[in-house]
Each structure stands twice: as structure tokens, then as C-alpha cells.
Design an enzyme around this catalytic site. Structure first.
Site, PDB file in Angstrom:
ATOM      1  N   ASN A 179      28.582  34.955 -38.466  1.00  0.00           N
ATOM      2  CA  ASN A 179      27.336  34.899 -37.663  1.00  0.00           C
ATOM      3  C   ASN A 179      26.199  34.300 -38.489  1.00  0.00           C
ATOM      4  O   ASN A 179      25.399  33.514 -37.981  1.00  0.00           O
ATOM      5  CB  ASN A 179      26.964  36.296 -37.168  1.00  0.00           C
ATOM      6  CG  ASN A 179      27.703  36.662 -35.888  1.00  0.00           C
ATOM      7  OD1 ASN A 179      27.452  36.101 -34.833  1.00  0.00           O
ATOM      8  ND2 ASN A 179      28.660  37.556 -35.999  1.00  0.00           N
ATOM      9  N   HIS A 197      26.068  42.661 -31.455  1.00  0.00           N
ATOM     10  CA  HIS A 197      27.161  43.641 -31.335  1.00  0.00           C
ATOM     11  C   HIS A 197      28.250  43.040 -30.454  1.00  0.00           C
ATOM     12  O   HIS A 197      27.934  42.427 -29.418  1.00  0.00           O
ATOM     13  CB  HIS A 197      26.626  44.942 -30.721  1.00  0.00           C
ATOM     14  CG  HIS A 197      27.667  46.003 -30.599  1.00  0.00           C
ATOM     15  ND1 HIS A 197      28.060  46.773 -31.673  1.00  0.00           N
ATOM     16  CD2 HIS A 197      28.409  46.383 -29.545  1.00  0.00           C
ATOM     17  CE1 HIS A 197      29.019  47.609 -31.258  1.00  0.00           C
ATOM     18  NE2 HIS A 197      29.245  47.397 -29.976  1.00  0.00           N
TER      19      HIS A 197
HETATM   20  C1  GRF Z   1      30.754  40.602 -35.770  1.00  0.00           C
HETATM   21  O1  GRF Z   1      31.750  40.822 -34.809  1.00  0.00           O
HETATM   22  C2  GRF Z   1      29.508  41.320 -35.353  1.00  0.00           C
HETATM   23  O2  GRF Z   1      29.325  41.375 -33.965  1.00  0.00           O
HETATM   24  C3  GRF Z   1      29.752  42.697 -35.867  1.00  0.00           C
HETATM   25  O3  GRF Z   1      30.415  42.521 -37.102  1.00  0.00           O
HETATM   26  C4  GRF Z   1      31.080  41.273 -37.090  1.00  0.00           C
HETATM   27  C5  GRF Z   1      30.548  40.474 -38.257  1.00  0.00           C
HETATM   28  O4  GRF Z   1      31.201  39.327 -38.378  1.00  0.00           O
HETATM   29  N1  GRF Z   1      28.508  43.393 -36.013  1.00  0.00           N
HETATM   30  P1  GRF Z   1      30.638  38.245 -39.422  1.00  0.00           P
HETATM   31  O5  GRF Z   1      30.440  38.950 -40.754  1.00  0.00           O
HETATM   32  O6  GRF Z   1      29.356  37.705 -38.873  1.00  0.00           O
HETATM   33  O7  GRF Z   1      31.727  37.215 -39.467  1.00  0.00           O
END
Ligand code: GRF
Length: 184
Positions: A13, A98
Site C-alpha cells: 500500500n 482495511h
Molecule cells: C493490507 O491488506 C492492509 O489492508 C492491511 O494490512 C495489509 C498490508 O499490506 N491493513 P501491505 O503491507 O500494504 O502490503
């Protein structure tokens, strides 16, 4: 806005936000990447993008946020509960992504693959992602924006996770853009 992104894991993300910033999708600056895990790959992604990083074990988080002039915080896979003082200082200026359609499948213990396992076990026809403001209640703040998708043909929690994370990347950068434009 001068944004701090908080990560605890792989940081995909975060990567979506770094790419969005680089492409001019939003005007805000990602000025700092914070993690509670010294080995979070998200810190590597930040360094590769030339961003300042801060591991919480190395000092006082509030001081660093103030020194860097941070005025907006994005939690992107950050798995620690925020302290009261930070929540007070940044009330209304912290968002979180989320991987479910909150308020469903949110709250304490609902993170990562566990979310998708619960969705799969309940034979949900749709799932998706949510960006919400952060307050004292885990995953309980005002919902800003959601994205949903039909998952009736998916055959495992892993397939749901791989599908939803793509929505997350699109949703999070859009939420930042809407926040900076005052839409949200
Ligand atoms: C994502 O699925 C986010 O929604 C959740 O944890 C995961 C993190 O993934 N809170 P990344 O570290 O961004 O790849």
C-alpha cells in the site's frame, strides 16, 4: 499535505502511494515512513524512494512527527494501536486502509489473512476495502470511501486477499487525493 505513512509489513500500500506521488496523482508529499518493525520491507521501499524513515524503537515518535512538520498520517498495514497523545494531536487527520467492507470483519484481531478467512468461511458474495478515519476504536472511525467486488467465484481466502489488495491500492491513493482536495 505533509504525510507520514505508517507500515508494519511488506508495504505494498505504501508502494502504491509512492507511485501515486511520483506520477502526480496527488500533490501531497510523503515526507516520512514510520514502522514499529525494524525489518519491515516497507522501510526498504521508502529508502529506495529516497524517503526519510523512522523506526519507533529509535526515539520519540511524536517529536519526529513534529520535527518533520507532518500534518496527515496514513496507516498502511500498520499493526500497532496508536497512543492516546498521537490520536489527540492528529484527530481527524489519520486514515487507515482495511481489507474488508467495514463495519463487517473489522475490530480487534481482524487483520491480514484472518479477515479473508472469515469472509470465505461465511460464504460472502462480496468483499472489498475500506478507508476510514482512525479513532480510539479499532477500525471504528468514520468511513470515508469503500470499494467492493464480487468474490462468489473465488475459491480460497488467499484468492480473496490477492483480489482485495488490488482494490486497496487504488482506494488508498484516491482517499489521499480526496482528503487533500477537501472532498473527504
Ligand atoms: C493490507 O491488506 C492492509 O489492508 C492491511 O494490512 C495489509 C498490508 O499490506 N491493513 P501491505 O503491507 O500494504 O502490503
Amino acid at each position: 499535505m505533509k504525510i507520514a505513512v505508517f507500515v508494519s509489513g511488506s508495504g505494498t500500500n505504501l508502494q502504491a502511494l509512492l507511485d501515486a506521488e511520483a506520477s502526480g496523482f496527488f500533490k501531497s508529499e510523503i515526507a516520512l515512513v514510520v514502522s514499529n518493525k525494524a525489518d519491515a520491507y516497507g522501510l526498504e521501499r521508502a529508502k529506495k524512494a529516497g524517503k526519510k524513515t523512522f523506526f519507533e524503537g529509535d526515539g520519540d515518535l511524536l517529536d519526529v512527527l513534529e520535527d518533520e512538520g507532518i500534518d496527515f498520517i496514513v496507516l498502511a498495514g500498520y499493526l500497532k494501536i496508536l497512543g492516546e497523545e498521537l490520536l489527540r494531536r492528529y484527530r481527524g487527520r489519520i486514515i487507515n486502509i482495511h481489507p474488508s467492507l467495514l463495519p463487517a470483519y473489522g475490530g480487534k484481531g481482524m487483520y491480514g489473512l484472518k479477515v479473508h478467512e472469515a469472509v470465505f468461511d461465511n460464504r460472502e458474495q462480496r468483499s472489498g476495502a475500506t478507508v476510514h478515519y482512525v479513532n480510539e476504536t479499532v477500525d471504528g472511525g468514520k468511513i470515508l470511501i469503500q470499494s467492493s467486488i464480487d468474490i462468489s467465484r473465488l475459491r480460497s481466502p488467499e484468492e480473496i486477499q490477492q483480489t482485495v489488495i488490488v482494490l486497496e491500492h487504488e482506494l488508498l491513493k484516491t482517499a489521499v487525493r480526496f482528503c487533500e482536495e477537501g472532498i473527504l
